[in-house]
Enzyme design. Structure first.
Site, short mmCIF file in Angstrom:
data_model
loop_
_atom_site.label_atom_id
_atom_site.label_comp_id
_atom_site.label_asym_id
_atom_site.label_seq_id
_atom_site.Cartn_x
_atom_site.Cartn_y
_atom_site.Cartn_z
N ASN A 14 0.88 -1.18 0.00
CA ASN A 14 0.00 0.00 0.00
C ASN A 14 0.91 1.22 0.00
OD1 ASN A 14 -1.81 2.04 0.45
ND2 ASN A 14 -2.74 1.12 2.27
N ARG A 93 -2.68 -2.08 -3.33
CA ARG A 93 -3.91 -1.32 -3.09
C ARG A 93 -3.90 -0.07 -3.98
NH1 ARG A 93 -5.19 3.26 1.09
NH2 ARG A 93 -7.42 3.40 0.71
N HIS A 182 -13.07 3.58 0.20
CA HIS A 182 -13.04 2.49 1.20
C HIS A 182 -13.75 1.22 0.70
CE1 HIS A 182 -13.17 6.11 4.09
NE2 HIS A 182 -11.92 5.67 4.10
N LEU A 211 -15.67 4.02 9.80
CA LEU A 211 -15.42 5.29 10.49
C LEU A 211 -13.98 5.34 10.98
CD1 LEU A 211 -18.67 5.19 12.69
CD2 LEU A 211 -18.42 6.14 10.40
N GLY A 212 -13.17 6.17 10.31
CA GLY A 212 -11.78 6.35 10.74
C GLY A 212 -11.43 7.81 10.58
N GLY A 214 -10.73 9.07 7.73
CA GLY A 214 -11.67 9.25 6.63
C GLY A 214 -12.83 8.31 6.90
N ARG A 243 -12.02 16.74 7.32
CA ARG A 243 -12.82 17.07 6.13
C ARG A 243 -14.27 17.38 6.49
NH1 ARG A 243 -11.38 11.66 3.17
NH2 ARG A 243 -9.31 11.54 4.07
N ILE A 334 -12.68 4.20 14.52
CA ILE A 334 -13.77 4.68 15.39
C ILE A 334 -14.85 3.60 15.51
CG2 ILE A 334 -15.58 6.43 15.63
CD1 ILE A 334 -13.71 8.38 14.07
N GLU A 336 -14.70 0.44 15.18
CA GLU A 336 -14.29 -0.78 15.90
C GLU A 336 -14.08 -0.54 17.39
OE1 GLU A 336 -10.88 -2.54 13.88
OE2 GLU A 336 -11.83 -2.11 11.96
N GLU A 387 -8.53 -5.01 4.98
CA GLU A 387 -8.38 -4.77 3.54
C GLU A 387 -7.25 -5.63 2.95
OE1 GLU A 387 -8.55 -0.97 5.18
OE2 GLU A 387 -9.42 -0.06 3.38
P1 ADP Z 1 -7.50 5.88 8.98
O1 ADP Z 1 -8.73 6.41 8.29
O2 ADP Z 1 -6.37 6.85 8.97
O3 ADP Z 1 -7.14 4.45 8.60
P2 ADP Z 1 -8.29 4.67 11.49
O4 ADP Z 1 -9.27 3.72 10.88
O5 ADP Z 1 -7.08 4.11 12.10
O6 ADP Z 1 -7.92 5.85 10.51
O7 ADP Z 1 -9.10 5.49 12.61
C1 ADP Z 1 -8.52 6.54 13.31
C2 ADP Z 1 -9.58 7.11 14.25
O8 ADP Z 1 -10.00 6.08 15.15
C3 ADP Z 1 -9.08 8.27 15.09
O9 ADP Z 1 -10.03 9.33 15.10
C4 ADP Z 1 -8.97 7.64 16.47
O10 ADP Z 1 -9.17 8.57 17.49
C5 ADP Z 1 -10.12 6.66 16.42
N1 ADP Z 1 -10.01 5.69 17.50
C6 ADP Z 1 -9.12 4.69 17.65
N2 ADP Z 1 -9.32 4.07 18.84
C7 ADP Z 1 -10.35 4.72 19.44
C8 ADP Z 1 -11.04 4.56 20.68
N3 ADP Z 1 -10.71 3.63 21.55
N4 ADP Z 1 -12.06 5.43 20.94
C9 ADP Z 1 -12.40 6.37 20.08
N5 ADP Z 1 -11.81 6.56 18.90
C10 ADP Z 1 -10.80 5.75 18.59
#
Ligand code: ADP
Length: 407
Positions: A14, A93, A182, A211-212, A214, A243, A334, A336, A387
């Site tokens: 990736n 990817r 995604h 939810l991350g 992005g 964003r 987020i 997970e 992924e």
């Molecule tokens: P990306 O889109 O960069 O791959 P990720 O899927 O790793 O991002 O998600 C990052 C987000 O997940 C961040 O906003 C982080 O704060 C949130 N996150 C990770 N663990 C937790 C948690 N235990 N509680 C709340 N938010 C979390």
């Protein structure tokens, strides 16, 4: 006794503009044997490679600071750990495959790499993927290499879902339409949701919320995407780390008129200075904001309420694209891990028949999967995304290493 033959492996790459992530997975499925991240590429003084192998982790400097140097260092490490000779194919990817690539494909050579690298729809990502492909071809000239496109899963959307109500010539002449994002994650998580809940693969309706940093949500009917929240670029839809998600262009025109911001300035503001960061004036990180909200920071709490409200609005809208809502699945950092966000979301969705199971929700984090609703129809479920697994599986099929067809 015959010595056991070591199983072949897939290298999943990736590649970003300043980073190169890799994972080594067995063709037969199962846990990663090695993984790593080369970062700060382009800045020789800071470029480094971190490799995880067998529970251990080590970091080395990359004084040349290039993608080629990173690939060479990865190869050297794989050789050291006895994995190099077992690599049987490479999967890449790719963020955007436009309308041209509707499924994963074998990379046929430089012309295809050039085509992928010059996609106008992912100007930050696709050129970097091409760099990664060239580096991998140099490193593994004899192996089959496969491109797996994030947009491919969304190519089943009909015009009613992917067209913008702009003058049609912009679609016809410039390809302006919704491509989604995604997709590899939505594909995996929707498939896992069907499997884990025992739904009928040919008769189901699922909304997946990735939810991350992005974020996007997708409506899936019988394994096919019918609608998604992301647009032509990763700006549309849900509120994200930095964003805006959906935004009235009229508001942007007004800001430009009042402040003198030009198109580049608006683009930067919408992509990098908005979302959770812009609204909270504190952080783009959901965890930081949740902790602040729980300590009584009203602006952080209000920001997360906006995130949740927009998400609920989309889950409702995406449900309208389904014949029936069987499940809402949460994934991404987020989705997970954040019981706070999931809990607030599900509590707002009683109109869809969802009913939160507080105890199950509180215990679902750190890679666990399971049901978090008391309601059984629809069900809310957490499904950690993977992924790399999808990329490795498609690569193994296209390289002829396993029998089967692309999902
Ligand atoms: P990306 O889109 O960069 O791959 P990720 O899927 O790793 O991002 O998600 C990052 C987000 O997940 C961040 O906003 C982080 O704060 C949130 N996150 C990770 N663990 C937790 C948690 N235990 N509680 C709340 N938010 C979390």
């Amino acid at each position: 006794m015959t010595p056991s033959v070591p199983l072949p492996l897939i290298l999943v790459v990736n590649c970003g503009s300043s980073s190169l992530k890799f994972t080594v997975l067995p063709v037969a499925g199962g846990a990663a044997l090695a993984s790593g991240l080369a970062e700060c590429l382009g800045v020789p003084a800071e470029a480094r490679l971190t490799i995880k192998f067998n529970g251990g982790k080590h970091t080395e400097a990359l004084p040349e600071g290039t993608h080629d140097a990173a690939m060479a260092a990865i190869l050297a490490d794989l050789e050291k750990h006895g994995l190099l000779a077992r690599i049987a194919a490479v999967g890449h990817r790719v963020v955007n495959g436009g309308e041209r690539f509707t499924k994963s494909q074998i990379i046929t050579g430089e012309a295809m790499i050039e085509e992928i690298g010059s996609s106008p729809f992912a100007p930050l990502h696709n050129p970097a993927h091409a760099i990664g492909m060239r580096a991998a071809f140099k490193a593994f000239p004899k192996l089959t290499q496969v491109a797996v496109f994030d947009t491919a899963f969304h190519q089943t959307m009909k015009p009613e879902a992917f067209l913008y109500a702009l003058p049609r010539k912009y679609y016809r002449e410039l390809g302006v339409r919704r491509y989604g994002a995604h997709g590899t994650s939505h594909r995996y998580v929707s498939g896992e949701t069907v499997r884990l809940l025992g739904l009928d693969p040919h008769d189901h309706g699922v909304v997946v919320c990735h939810l991350g940093n992005g974020s996007s949500a997708t409506a899936v009917v019988n394994g096919h995407c019918v609608d998604t929240s992301m647009g032509m670029t990763p700006l549309e839809g849900l509120v994200m780390g930095t964003r805006t998600g959906d935004i009235d262009f009229g508001a942007l025109a007004y800001i430009a008129q009042k402040t003198g911001l030009d198109v580049a300035g608006l683009d930067k503001m919408c992509n990098r200075e908005s979302g959770l960061l812009g609204l909270s004036e504190l952080s783009n990180d959901c965890r930081t904001l949740t902790e602040a909200a729980q300590r009584g920071n009203a602006q952080a709490e209000e920001t997360l309420d906006v995130f949740v409200f927009r998400l609920c609005r989309y889950i409702g809208a995406l449900t309208a694209a389904l014949p029936r809502l069987d499940a809402v699945a949460f994934t991404g950092g987020i989705g997970e891990n954040s019981a706070y966000i999931r809990g607030k979301t599900l509590k707002r969705l009683s109109a869809l028949g969802l009913d939160l199971d507080e105890t199950a929700n509180a215990g679902m984090y750190g890679g666990k999967s399971g049901i978090i609703s008391k309601s059984q129809k629809p069900v809310a479920i957490v499904v950690p995304t993977d992924e790399e697994k999808v990329i490795a599986a498609d690569t193994a099929v296209l390289a002829g290493l396993v029998e089967g067809s692309l999902a």
